[in-house]
Enzyme design. Structure first.
Site, PDB file in Angstrom:
ATOM      1  N   VAL A   1      10.016  -2.063  -4.304  1.00  0.00           N
ATOM      2  CA  VAL A   1      10.801  -1.167  -3.114  1.00  0.00           C
ATOM      3  C   VAL A   1      11.085  -1.991  -2.109  1.00  0.00           C
ATOM      4  CG1 VAL A   1       9.819   1.393  -3.403  1.00  0.00           C
ATOM      5  CG2 VAL A   1       8.611  -0.189  -1.221  1.00  0.00           C
TER       6      VAL A   1
ATOM      7  N   ASN B   1       6.946   6.666  -0.082  1.00  0.00           N
ATOM      8  CA  ASN B   1       5.576   6.780  -0.001  1.00  0.00           C
ATOM      9  C   ASN B   1       4.703   5.510   0.382  1.00  0.00           C
ATOM     10  OD1 ASN B   1       2.721   8.535  -0.298  1.00  0.00           O
ATOM     11  ND2 ASN B   1       2.787   7.484  -2.351  1.00  0.00           N
TER      12      ASN B   1
ATOM     13  N   SER C   1       1.425   7.232   9.778  1.00  0.00           N
ATOM     14  CA  SER C   1       0.153   7.387   9.713  1.00  0.00           C
ATOM     15  C   SER C   1      -0.122   8.060  10.998  1.00  0.00           C
ATOM     16  CB  SER C   1      -0.130   6.470   9.660  1.00  0.00           C
ATOM     17  OG  SER C   1      -1.859   6.133   9.485  1.00  0.00           O
TER      18      SER C   1
ATOM     19  N   TYR D   1       0.638  -2.900   9.875  1.00  0.00           N
ATOM     20  CA  TYR D   1      -0.030  -1.714   9.888  1.00  0.00           C
ATOM     21  C   TYR D   1       0.633  -1.216  10.329  1.00  0.00           C
ATOM     22  CZ  TYR D   1      -1.623   2.042   6.866  1.00  0.00           C
ATOM     23  OH  TYR D   1      -1.327   4.029   6.082  1.00  0.00           O
TER      24      TYR D   1
ATOM     25  N   ALA E   1       2.194  -1.236  12.750  1.00  0.00           N
ATOM     26  CA  ALA E   1       3.358  -1.582  14.121  1.00  0.00           C
ATOM     27  C   ALA E   1       4.191  -0.400  12.523  1.00  0.00           C
ATOM     28  CB  ALA E   1       3.451  -2.553  14.534  1.00  0.00           C
ATOM     29  N   SER E   2       4.246  -0.693  11.826  1.00  0.00           N
ATOM     30  CA  SER E   2       5.349  -0.625  10.118  1.00  0.00           C
ATOM     31  C   SER E   2       5.134   0.773  10.268  1.00  0.00           C
ATOM     32  CB  SER E   2       4.472  -1.269   9.092  1.00  0.00           C
ATOM     33  OG  SER E   2       4.066  -0.296   8.737  1.00  0.00           O
ATOM     34  N   LYS E   3       3.447   1.945  10.604  1.00  0.00           N
ATOM     35  CA  LYS E   3       3.996   2.790  10.376  1.00  0.00           C
ATOM     36  C   LYS E   3       4.199   3.648  11.901  1.00  0.00           C
ATOM     37  CE  LYS E   3       1.992   3.779   6.902  1.00  0.00           C
ATOM     38  NZ  LYS E   3       2.506   4.174   5.546  1.00  0.00           N
TER      39      LYS E   3
ATOM     40  N   ILE F   1      -7.400   9.485   4.732  1.00  0.00           N
ATOM     41  CA  ILE F   1      -7.784  10.324   3.224  1.00  0.00           C
ATOM     42  C   ILE F   1      -7.726   9.463   1.832  1.00  0.00           C
ATOM     43  CG2 ILE F   1      -5.466  11.597   1.208  1.00  0.00           C
ATOM     44  CD1 ILE F   1      -5.081  12.294   4.090  1.00  0.00           C
TER      45      ILE F   1
HETATM   46  N1  LIG Z   1      -5.376   6.878   2.593  1.00  0.00           N
HETATM   47  C1  LIG Z   1      -5.009   7.012   3.574  1.00  0.00           C
HETATM   48  O1  LIG Z   1      -5.778   7.714   3.920  1.00  0.00           O
HETATM   49  C2  LIG Z   1      -3.144   7.461   4.409  1.00  0.00           C
HETATM   50  C3  LIG Z   1      -3.349   8.146   5.206  1.00  0.00           C
HETATM   51  C4  LIG Z   1      -2.091   7.600   6.827  1.00  0.00           C
HETATM   52  C5  LIG Z   1      -1.275   6.937   5.617  1.00  0.00           C
HETATM   53  N2  LIG Z   1      -1.629   6.597   4.692  1.00  0.00           N
HETATM   54  C6  LIG Z   1       0.022   5.731   3.727  1.00  0.00           C
HETATM   55  O2  LIG Z   1      -0.261   6.988   2.070  1.00  0.00           O
HETATM   56  C7  LIG Z   1       1.113   6.641   1.670  1.00  0.00           C
HETATM   57  C8  LIG Z   1      -0.074   6.553   0.451  1.00  0.00           C
HETATM   58  O3  LIG Z   1      -1.275   5.421   0.589  1.00  0.00           O
HETATM   59  P1  LIG Z   1      -2.054   6.156  -0.579  1.00  0.00           P
HETATM   60  O4  LIG Z   1      -3.787   6.070   0.357  1.00  0.00           O
HETATM   61  O5  LIG Z   1      -1.661   7.213  -1.718  1.00  0.00           O
HETATM   62  O6  LIG Z   1      -2.140   4.202  -1.501  1.00  0.00           O
HETATM   63  P2  LIG Z   1      -2.739   3.677  -2.961  1.00  0.00           P
HETATM   64  O7  LIG Z   1      -3.175   2.378  -2.954  1.00  0.00           O
HETATM   65  O8  LIG Z   1      -3.851   4.706  -3.547  1.00  0.00           O
HETATM   66  O9  LIG Z   1      -1.176   3.908  -4.083  1.00  0.00           O
HETATM   67  C9  LIG Z   1      -0.224   3.524  -3.224  1.00  0.00           C
HETATM   68  C10 LIG Z   1       0.713   3.495  -4.117  1.00  0.00           C
HETATM   69  O10 LIG Z   1       1.949   2.707  -3.997  1.00  0.00           O
HETATM   70  C11 LIG Z   1       2.432   1.371  -4.720  1.00  0.00           C
HETATM   71  N3  LIG Z   1       2.826   0.364  -4.071  1.00  0.00           N
HETATM   72  C12 LIG Z   1       2.625  -0.627  -3.277  1.00  0.00           C
HETATM   73  N4  LIG Z   1       3.811  -1.261  -3.217  1.00  0.00           N
HETATM   74  C13 LIG Z   1       4.799  -1.363  -3.243  1.00  0.00           C
HETATM   75  C14 LIG Z   1       6.003  -1.735  -3.494  1.00  0.00           C
HETATM   76  N5  LIG Z   1       5.928  -3.280  -2.896  1.00  0.00           N
HETATM   77  N6  LIG Z   1       6.747  -0.764  -3.949  1.00  0.00           N
HETATM   78  C15 LIG Z   1       6.834   0.426  -4.725  1.00  0.00           C
HETATM   79  N7  LIG Z   1       4.782   0.481  -4.748  1.00  0.00           N
HETATM   80  C16 LIG Z   1       4.454   0.592  -4.398  1.00  0.00           C
HETATM   81  C17 LIG Z   1       0.567   1.094  -5.582  1.00  0.00           C
HETATM   82  O11 LIG Z   1       1.214   0.529  -6.785  1.00  0.00           O
HETATM   83  C18 LIG Z   1      -0.387   2.177  -5.140  1.00  0.00           C
HETATM   84  O12 LIG Z   1       0.144   2.865  -6.870  1.00  0.00           O
HETATM   85  C19 LIG Z   1       1.127   4.689   2.174  1.00  0.00           C
HETATM   86  O13 LIG Z   1       2.214   4.554   3.016  1.00  0.00           O
HETATM   87  C20 LIG Z   1       0.060   5.083   3.109  1.00  0.00           C
HETATM   88  O14 LIG Z   1       0.122   3.746   3.997  1.00  0.00           O
HETATM   89  C21 LIG Z   1      -2.183   6.670   3.195  1.00  0.00           C
END
Ligand SMILES: NC(=O)c1ccc[n+]([C@@H]2O[C@H](COP(=O)([O-])OP(=O)(O)OC[C@H]3O[C@@H](n4cnc5c(N)ncnc54)[C@H](O)[C@@H]3O)[C@@H](O)[C@H]2O)c1
Length: 252
Positions: free
Chosen positions: A62, A90, A142, A155, A157-159, A188
């Site tokens: 992305v 996402n 987030s 992280y 700041a991006s969120k 999560i």
């Molecule tokens: N897990 C948590 O506690 C949590 C909490 C708040 C927000 N989030 C947000 O939720 C989203 C998903 O998190 P997650 O925990 O499922 O993460 P994860 O690492 O398990 O999954 C993220 C997926 O994104 C893909 N990815 C990474 N860089 C990419 C890129 N440049 N282009 C396309 N795909 C890419 C990865 O290969 C992976 O499959 C993220 O934006 C994360 O910041 C997660």
């Protein structure tokens, strides 16, 4: 079913929260275009999702604007000008780094994926939505974007920026059939949070106890929220942040 006759692009969909969103969307009748940078992971996810409905995978970084634009053009050609009804931005990354050790490279890599990635995908898919009756944009924020957490300045700041981006998109395109909302998960249980972010297991356990519900969220919790926000039943909801955190931000 909430999402019949809708087509959704889900980025970072090969595991974790993105995979759960794709899975829920398929169960609600949507067609899903699953995008991820990790090819092997993408193939595994597709095998898991295919029994649930109509899903195809696209390898996509992305943060590569050209690649994002190419995908949008490919989808426009395949689907009569409207690549998607729903875009879920996402894809996200971010590991713990003390503030004084943050380099330009770390800062930029996180911003490029988490923030610019969402901008690139939205700029690429929004014109097709605008010219074909509207659509829904969901940005994955987030709780970290709403409070401070040591060693996560980049992280966080991006969120926080995604919340602002969401509000502006919602307002700028409100009369043109576009809704934009930001989903803000707390902690999560995914690979990113439990492993890749570099947290010590003892810290994670302390954190779990600090959550009022005393549990980490499940990716499925976020899948349900996204299905609601992506569907027509939430037609009057735009520019919002929906926090799913087991009560974390509500406590003193
Ligand atoms: N897990 C948590 O506690 C949590 C909490 C708040 C927000 N989030 C947000 O939720 C989203 C998903 O998190 P997650 O925990 O499922 O993460 P994860 O690492 O398990 O999954 C993220 C997926 O994104 C893909 N990815 C990474 N860089 C990419 C890129 N440049 N282009 C396309 N795909 C890419 C990865 O290969 C992976 O499959 C993220 O934006 C994360 O910041 C997660």
């Amino acid at each position: 079913m909430l999402l019949e006759n809708k087509r959704a692009v889900v980025t970072g969909g090969a595991r974790g929260i993105g995979l759960a969103i794709a899975s829920r969307f398929l169960m609600e009748g949507a067609e899903v275009i699953l995008c991820d940078i990790h090819e092997e992971r993408l193939q595994e996810a597709l095998e898991q999702l295919q029994p649930l409905g109509h899903v195809q995978g696209k390898k996509l970084d992305v943060s590569d604007r050209q690649a994002v634009d190419n995908l949008a053009r490919e989808l426009e050609a395949a689907y009569g000008g409207k690549p998607a009804d729903i875009l879920v931005n996402n894809a996200g990354i971010g590991a713990s780094t003390p503030f004084l050790e943050l380099t330009d490279a770390i800062w930029d890599s996180v911003m490029n994926v988490n923030l610019k990635g969402a901008v690139y995908c939205t700029q690429a898919l929004l014109p097709g939505m605008l010219s074909h009756g509207g659509g829904v944009i969901l940005n994955m924020g987030s709780t970290n974007g709403m409070r401070g957490q040591p060693t996560m300045a980049h992280y966080n700041a991006s969120k926080a920026a995604l919340v602002s981006l969401t509000q502006t998109l919602a307002v700028e395109f409100a009369t043109q059939g576009i809704r934009a909302n930001c989903v803000c998960p707390g902690s999560i249980a995914t690979e990113l949070n439990m492993k890749d972010s570099g947290w010590d297991p003892d810290y994670l356990e302390q954190f779990r106890q600090h959550i009022p519900q005393q549990r980490f969220g499940k990716p499925e919790d976020i899948g349900w929220a996204c299905a609601y926000l992506a569907s027509d039943v939430s037609g009057f909801v735009t520019g919002q942040t929906l926090v799913l955190d087991g009560g974390l931000l509500a406590q003193q």
